[in-house]
Design an enzyme around this catalytic site. Structure first.
Site, mmCIF file in Angstrom:
data_model
loop_
_atom_site.group_PDB
_atom_site.id
_atom_site.type_symbol
_atom_site.label_atom_id
_atom_site.label_comp_id
_atom_site.label_asym_id
_atom_site.label_seq_id
_atom_site.Cartn_x
_atom_site.Cartn_y
_atom_site.Cartn_z
ATOM 1 N N ASP A 1 9.407 -14.412 16.205
ATOM 2 C CA ASP A 1 8.316 -13.922 17.034
ATOM 3 C C ASP A 1 8.463 -12.387 17.026
ATOM 4 O O ASP A 1 9.539 -11.871 16.712
ATOM 5 C CB ASP A 1 8.466 -14.485 18.450
ATOM 6 C CG ASP A 1 7.454 -13.885 19.408
ATOM 7 O OD1 ASP A 1 6.263 -13.824 19.052
ATOM 8 O OD2 ASP A 1 7.864 -13.469 20.512
ATOM 9 N N LEU A 2 7.407 -11.681 17.342
ATOM 10 C CA LEU A 2 7.477 -10.214 17.299
ATOM 11 C C LEU A 2 7.690 -9.603 18.698
ATOM 12 O O LEU A 2 8.745 -9.045 18.997
ATOM 13 C CB LEU A 2 6.203 -9.653 16.664
ATOM 14 C CG LEU A 2 6.077 -8.135 16.611
ATOM 15 C CD1 LEU A 2 7.153 -7.521 15.729
ATOM 16 C CD2 LEU A 2 4.689 -7.731 16.105
ATOM 17 N N ASP A 3 6.641 -9.762 19.531
ATOM 18 C CA ASP A 3 6.676 -9.144 20.860
ATOM 19 C C ASP A 3 7.764 -9.766 21.723
ATOM 20 O O ASP A 3 7.738 -10.962 21.982
ATOM 21 C CB ASP A 3 5.312 -9.323 21.555
ATOM 22 C CG ASP A 3 4.175 -8.650 20.786
ATOM 23 O OD1 ASP A 3 4.312 -7.458 20.490
ATOM 24 O OD2 ASP A 3 3.171 -9.312 20.491
ATOM 25 N N THR B 1 6.827 -4.887 23.298
ATOM 26 C CA THR B 1 5.451 -4.429 23.500
ATOM 27 C C THR B 1 4.872 -4.958 24.808
ATOM 28 O O THR B 1 3.787 -4.546 25.208
ATOM 29 C CB THR B 1 4.554 -4.892 22.340
ATOM 30 O OG1 THR B 1 4.867 -6.246 22.087
ATOM 31 C CG2 THR B 1 4.763 -4.058 21.099
ATOM 32 N N LYS C 1 2.980 -13.709 28.272
ATOM 33 C CA LYS C 1 3.870 -13.601 27.111
ATOM 34 C C LYS C 1 3.642 -14.741 26.131
ATOM 35 O O LYS C 1 3.650 -15.906 26.523
ATOM 36 C CB LYS C 1 5.334 -13.563 27.560
ATOM 37 C CG LYS C 1 5.703 -12.222 28.145
ATOM 38 C CD LYS C 1 7.190 -12.070 28.352
ATOM 39 C CE LYS C 1 7.473 -10.677 28.905
ATOM 40 N NZ LYS C 1 8.842 -10.573 29.404
ATOM 41 N N GLY C 2 3.448 -14.393 24.878
ATOM 42 C CA GLY C 2 3.278 -15.401 23.832
ATOM 43 C C GLY C 2 1.885 -16.009 23.770
ATOM 44 O O GLY C 2 1.567 -16.775 22.873
ATOM 45 N N ARG D 1 -4.712 -13.254 23.011
ATOM 46 C CA ARG D 1 -5.443 -12.207 23.735
ATOM 47 C C ARG D 1 -6.547 -12.813 24.613
ATOM 48 O O ARG D 1 -6.691 -12.460 25.786
ATOM 49 C CB ARG D 1 -6.051 -11.215 22.736
ATOM 50 C CG ARG D 1 -6.521 -9.931 23.377
ATOM 51 C CD ARG D 1 -7.161 -9.026 22.337
ATOM 52 N NE ARG D 1 -6.291 -8.762 21.196
ATOM 53 C CZ ARG D 1 -6.677 -8.174 20.076
ATOM 54 N NH1 ARG D 1 -7.932 -7.770 19.941
ATOM 55 N NH2 ARG D 1 -5.835 -7.981 19.079
ATOM 56 N N SER E 1 3.820 -14.607 14.803
ATOM 57 C CA SER E 1 3.403 -13.966 16.055
ATOM 58 C C SER E 1 1.968 -14.316 16.421
ATOM 59 O O SER E 1 1.127 -14.509 15.547
ATOM 60 C CB SER E 1 3.520 -12.449 15.897
ATOM 61 O OG SER E 1 2.840 -11.775 16.931
ATOM 62 N N ALA E 2 1.682 -14.356 17.723
ATOM 63 C CA ALA E 2 0.314 -14.605 18.201
ATOM 64 C C ALA E 2 -0.539 -13.346 18.125
ATOM 65 O O ALA E 2 -1.753 -13.394 18.304
ATOM 66 C CB ALA E 2 0.357 -15.094 19.640
ATOM 67 N N SER E 3 0.106 -12.201 17.854
ATOM 68 C CA SER E 3 -0.613 -10.931 17.929
ATOM 69 C C SER E 3 -1.440 -10.625 16.688
ATOM 70 O O SER E 3 -0.956 -10.715 15.565
ATOM 71 C CB SER E 3 0.386 -9.793 18.147
ATOM 72 O OG SER E 3 -0.278 -8.553 18.040
ATOM 73 N N ASN F 1 -2.322 -7.694 16.224
ATOM 74 C CA ASN F 1 -1.850 -6.347 15.896
ATOM 75 C C ASN F 1 -0.484 -6.361 15.209
ATOM 76 O O ASN F 1 0.096 -5.291 14.968
ATOM 77 C CB ASN F 1 -1.741 -5.513 17.180
ATOM 78 C CG ASN F 1 -3.091 -5.312 17.856
ATOM 79 O OD1 ASN F 1 -4.035 -4.842 17.226
ATOM 80 N ND2 ASN F 1 -3.199 -5.679 19.124
ATOM 81 N N LYS G 1 -0.111 -20.563 20.227
ATOM 82 C CA LYS G 1 1.068 -21.164 20.847
ATOM 83 C C LYS G 1 0.652 -21.618 22.248
ATOM 84 O O LYS G 1 -0.114 -20.905 22.885
ATOM 85 C CB LYS G 1 2.211 -20.140 20.961
ATOM 86 C CG LYS G 1 2.694 -19.593 19.626
ATOM 87 C CD LYS G 1 3.686 -18.440 19.866
ATOM 88 C CE LYS G 1 4.016 -17.733 18.556
ATOM 89 N NZ LYS G 1 4.866 -16.536 18.713
ATOM 90 N N GLU H 1 12.371 -16.808 19.710
ATOM 91 C CA GLU H 1 11.245 -16.677 20.636
ATOM 92 C C GLU H 1 11.685 -16.154 21.999
ATOM 93 O O GLU H 1 12.763 -16.492 22.464
ATOM 94 C CB GLU H 1 10.615 -18.057 20.862
ATOM 95 C CG GLU H 1 9.333 -18.303 20.121
ATOM 96 C CD GLU H 1 8.174 -17.421 20.553
ATOM 97 O OE1 GLU H 1 8.244 -16.793 21.619
ATOM 98 O OE2 GLU H 1 7.186 -17.367 19.799
ATOM 99 N N ASP H 2 10.808 -15.390 22.653
ATOM 100 C CA ASP H 2 11.109 -14.925 24.017
ATOM 101 C C ASP H 2 10.167 -15.543 25.047
ATOM 102 O O ASP H 2 10.294 -15.251 26.234
ATOM 103 C CB ASP H 2 10.979 -13.403 24.111
ATOM 104 C CG ASP H 2 9.529 -12.979 24.074
ATOM 105 O OD1 ASP H 2 8.786 -13.458 23.177
ATOM 106 O OD2 ASP H 2 9.107 -12.197 24.946
HETATM 107 C C1 G6P Z 1 1.999 -11.778 21.681
HETATM 108 C C2 G6P Z 1 2.285 -11.311 23.098
HETATM 109 C C3 G6P Z 1 1.141 -11.687 24.017
HETATM 110 C C4 G6P Z 1 -0.180 -11.205 23.443
HETATM 111 C C5 G6P Z 1 -0.406 -11.819 22.078
HETATM 112 C C6 G6P Z 1 -1.703 -11.329 21.429
HETATM 113 O O1 G6P Z 1 2.233 -13.144 21.618
HETATM 114 O O2 G6P Z 1 3.470 -11.872 23.594
HETATM 115 O O3 G6P Z 1 1.378 -11.112 25.276
HETATM 116 O O4 G6P Z 1 -1.248 -11.552 24.301
HETATM 117 O O5 G6P Z 1 0.677 -11.467 21.237
HETATM 118 O O6 G6P Z 1 -1.558 -9.988 21.096
HETATM 119 P P1 G6P Z 1 -2.684 -9.051 20.549
HETATM 120 O O7 G6P Z 1 -1.924 -7.871 20.010
HETATM 121 O O8 G6P Z 1 -3.435 -9.791 19.471
HETATM 122 O O9 G6P Z 1 -3.580 -8.700 21.676
HETATM 123 MG MG MG Z 2 7.055 -12.957 22.241
#
Ligand code: G6P
Ligand code: MG
Length: 221
Positions: A9-11, A17, A45-46, A49, A114-116, A118, A145, A169-170
């Protein structure tokens, strides 16, 4: 020995972040007229968006039109990206670089899960983009997730079966996703919060030296 691979996982695992998400969500909450605390931030977390915005609106008991939601999702992300653009390699969490070095030395491949949306940008900011053999992010999945999709695609990128993958994972949602995927889950952070993980460590600095050579192989035998 059974071949293994790692999905990170990233964040909250590689970089912190969450503090920037917090600042950006808090500003939106305040704009909408309610308080948003660090405890509230834990719930995001996780989580994707879009789902994060829904949780935030529930907290404030605010209902918005679809159009307004889209507008706020965009402005929240723009605000968040202002912090991301200032990030550098010094923000890589303790133990992460050493762990990647160790995996390289052992010849164990790793990908990002990662779910992000970004995630690629964040990895580039901290100079880690080139190190991963694959990246699965919020743009590559249809289900967030705790659905296991993100990690199952990660296993495909590693050319491994789910049971050969170790997930770091966190977030509760992430540990749940890894468990549902039938992978070995490693919770990084508070062991009470992440008690469903197969293994728990406070931070990446605490991974035992024989984790990948003895502990994990023994577990998947
Ligand atoms: C990660 C973070 C979440 C965040 C998600 C989406 O999983 O832990 O807090 O909402 O990514 O991130 P994004 O950068 O796409 O808004
Ligand atoms: Mg995370």
């Amino acid at each position: 020995m059974n071949k293994i691979g790692v999905i990170f996982d990233l964040d909250g695992v590689i970089v912190d972040t969450a503090k920037y998400h917090f600042l950006a969500w808090k500003q939106l909450a305040n704009h909408l007229g309610f308080e948003f605390t660090e405890a509230h931030n834990e719930l995001l977390k996780g989580v994707s968006r879009v789902r994060s915005l829904e949780i935030l609106l529930d907290i404030g008991k605010v209902s918005l039109s679809e159009e307004k939601k889209q507008e706020y999702l965009k402005s929240k992300n723009e605000h968040y990206l202002k912090y991301i653009m200032k990030m550098g390699p010094e923000e890589i969490l303790p133990g992460a670089n050493a762990l990647l070095d160790k995996l390289d030395n052992l010849g164990i491949e790793y990908v990002l899960g990662s779910a992000s949306k970004n995630a690629p940008l964040i990895l580039k900011q901290v100079n880690l983009f080139e190190r991963f053999s694959g990246i699965v992010d919020g743009n590559s999945v249809t289900k967030a997730k705790p659905d296991p999709e993100v990690f199952l695609i990660g296993a495909q990128k590693l050319n491994l079966k789910p049971e050969q993958c170790v997930v770091f994972e966190d977030a509760i949602a992430g540990v749940e996703a890894a468990n549902k995927a039938n992978m070995i889950s490693v919770g990084i952070g508070d062991s009470n919060t992440l008690h469903e993980a197969d293994f728990n460590f406070k931070s990446l600095t605490e991974i035992p030296h024989d984790f990948f050579t003895a502990v994990i192989p023994e577990k998947i035998m």
